[in-house]
Design a protein around this motif. Structure first.
Motif, PDB file in Angstrom:
ATOM      1  N   LEU A   6       0.860  -1.178   0.000  1.00 47.37           N
ATOM      2  CA  LEU A   6       0.000   0.000   0.000  1.00 47.37           C
ATOM      3  C   LEU A   6       0.900   1.233   0.000  1.00 47.37           C
ATOM      4  O   LEU A   6       1.334   1.703   1.047  1.00 47.37           O
ATOM      5  CB  LEU A   6      -0.920  -0.007   1.219  1.00 47.37           C
ATOM      6  CG  LEU A   6      -1.977  -1.110   1.263  1.00 47.37           C
ATOM      7  CD1 LEU A   6      -2.818  -0.996   2.526  1.00 47.37           C
ATOM      8  CD2 LEU A   6      -2.881  -1.030   0.031  1.00 47.37           C
ATOM      9  N   ILE A   7       1.200   1.735  -1.182  1.00 47.60           N
ATOM     10  CA  ILE A   7       2.167   2.813  -1.342  1.00 47.60           C
ATOM     11  C   ILE A   7       1.480   4.153  -1.062  1.00 47.60           C
ATOM     12  O   ILE A   7       0.413   4.434  -1.606  1.00 47.60           O
ATOM     13  CB  ILE A   7       2.748   2.810  -2.763  1.00 47.60           C
ATOM     14  CG1 ILE A   7       3.230   1.399  -3.143  1.00 47.60           C
ATOM     15  CG2 ILE A   7       3.890   3.805  -2.892  1.00 47.60           C
ATOM     16  CD1 ILE A   7       3.432   1.200  -4.625  1.00 47.60           C
ATOM     17  N   VAL A   8       2.098   4.960  -0.209  1.00 47.60           N
ATOM     18  CA  VAL A   8       1.505   6.257   0.108  1.00 47.60           C
ATOM     19  C   VAL A   8       1.494   7.137  -1.133  1.00 47.60           C
ATOM     20  O   VAL A   8       2.317   6.956  -2.043  1.00 47.60           O
ATOM     21  CB  VAL A   8       2.257   6.957   1.268  1.00 47.60           C
ATOM     22  CG1 VAL A   8       2.198   6.111   2.530  1.00 47.60           C
ATOM     23  CG2 VAL A   8       3.692   7.264   0.884  1.00 47.60           C
ATOM     24  N   PRO A   9       0.566   8.104  -1.218  1.00 45.87           N
ATOM     25  CA  PRO A   9       0.433   8.907  -2.443  1.00 45.87           C
ATOM     26  C   PRO A   9       1.668   9.713  -2.809  1.00 45.87           C
ATOM     27  O   PRO A   9       1.937   9.949  -3.990  1.00 45.87           O
ATOM     28  CB  PRO A   9      -0.741   9.842  -2.112  1.00 45.87           C
ATOM     29  CG  PRO A   9      -1.529   9.121  -1.072  1.00 45.87           C
ATOM     30  CD  PRO A   9      -0.522   8.366  -0.254  1.00 45.87           C
ATOM     31  N   THR A  10       2.441  10.150  -1.817  1.00 45.41           N
ATOM     32  CA  THR A  10       3.569  11.034  -2.092  1.00 45.41           C
ATOM     33  C   THR A  10       4.889  10.271  -2.103  1.00 45.41           C
ATOM     34  O   THR A  10       5.189   9.522  -1.172  1.00 45.41           O
ATOM     35  CB  THR A  10       3.652  12.146  -1.030  1.00 45.41           C
ATOM     36  OG1 THR A  10       2.424  12.872  -1.010  1.00 45.41           O
ATOM     37  CG2 THR A  10       4.799  13.107  -1.331  1.00 45.41           C
ATOM     38  N   GLY A  11       5.667  10.448  -3.168  1.00 44.00           N
ATOM     39  CA  GLY A  11       7.030   9.937  -3.223  1.00 44.00           C
ATOM     40  C   GLY A  11       8.004  11.085  -3.005  1.00 44.00           C
ATOM     41  O   GLY A  11       7.664  12.249  -3.238  1.00 44.00           O
TER      42      GLY A  11
END
Length: 255
Positions: free
Chosen positions: A168-173
């Motif tokens: 579950l990758i957070v929206p901000t990189g």
């Protein structure tokens, strides 16, 4: 982790995030793992990820939760990773690192950028890992590079890798070029990622997801962690029909 530098980093970070009740065993402790492929000493890649981890721990603490940070520096495992890539033999230190990731509540992955993508050391670690190691885990992608030309690496190369692994990758990189260090924009990006990561941890999305879907969602490849890798590979090969039409086509033949 068994590596002395990892133990020191873990201890320093843990003490900064644990309250009195956590130290005495009260309440759940949320485990945040950093997997860094930084090779410098000190490593800017590791420091970028550590800043996010510490801020995440601070936000969790503000909401009455406790956290521990485990730092996995892949440069200290490079020989183990190389051997495992060829032989599938997992050393105790590498096994411990993989287990730390699997048992975490959130993961921050960080790599320097070489030739427009993450490093070979970074990729090799995840090639060795079980495909479900970060299944449903809140995860942040972080990269460093010498130029702004690499700005899209977290959102292209890294995000696609962990989408495949179903994290579950957070929206901000976050991507930090040489000129970004010390800037308010970089600090704001770190704070935003920490806020996103802590929100997912506090929502218990990882456990809720696994509870809802159950065993039907998980697939594992046990050969990766088995001491008898050769026999496991033989067992897998025995289940493949090399005379099928598809295999003939894959080998350059015709149907």
């Amino acid at each position: 982790m068994s590596d002395s530098s990892m133990e020191a980093s873990l201890a320093d970070s843990t003490q900064s995030q644990r309250g009195p009740s956590a130290a005495t065993g009260g309440g759940k402790i949320h485990h945040i793992a950093i997997v860094s492929a930084g090779v410098g000493e000190p490593s800017t890649t590791t420091e970028l990820a550590r800043g996010i981890a510490l801020k995440t721990g601070e936000l969790l603490k503000n909401r009455g939760a406790h956290s521990e940070i485990a730092l996995i520096e892949l440069k200290n495992l490079s020989n183990d990773i190389a051997i495992a890539s060829v032989t599938l033999q997992i050393s105790p230190a590498l096994q411990e690192a993989l287990q730390t990731v699997q048992n975490s509540d959130a993961v921050i992955v960080a790599s320097p950028v070489y030739k427009a993508t993450y490093s070979g050391l970074f990729k090799s670690f995840w090639d060795i890992a079980d495909s479900d190691i970060v299944l449903g885990l809140p995860l942040a992608v972080v990269a460093t590079g010498g130029s702004e030309r690499h700005a899209l690496v977290p959102d292209t190369a890294m995000r696609s890798l962990f989408a495949f692994m179903r994290a579950l990758i957070v929206p901000t990189g976050v991507m930090a070029a040489t000129g970004d260090w010390g800037s308010s924009d970089l600090a704001a990006h770190q704070d935003r990622v920490a806020a996103e990561l802590s929100a997912l941890v506090m929502a218990h999305v990882h456990q809720n997801l696994l509870d809802s879907v159950g065993g039907k969602y998980t697939r594992t490849f046990k050969a990766t962690f088995d001491d008898d890798a050769d026999s496991k590979q033989s067992d897998v090969a025995a289940d493949i029909d090399f005379d099928s039409s598809l295999m003939h086509l894959a080998a350059g033949g015709s149907l």
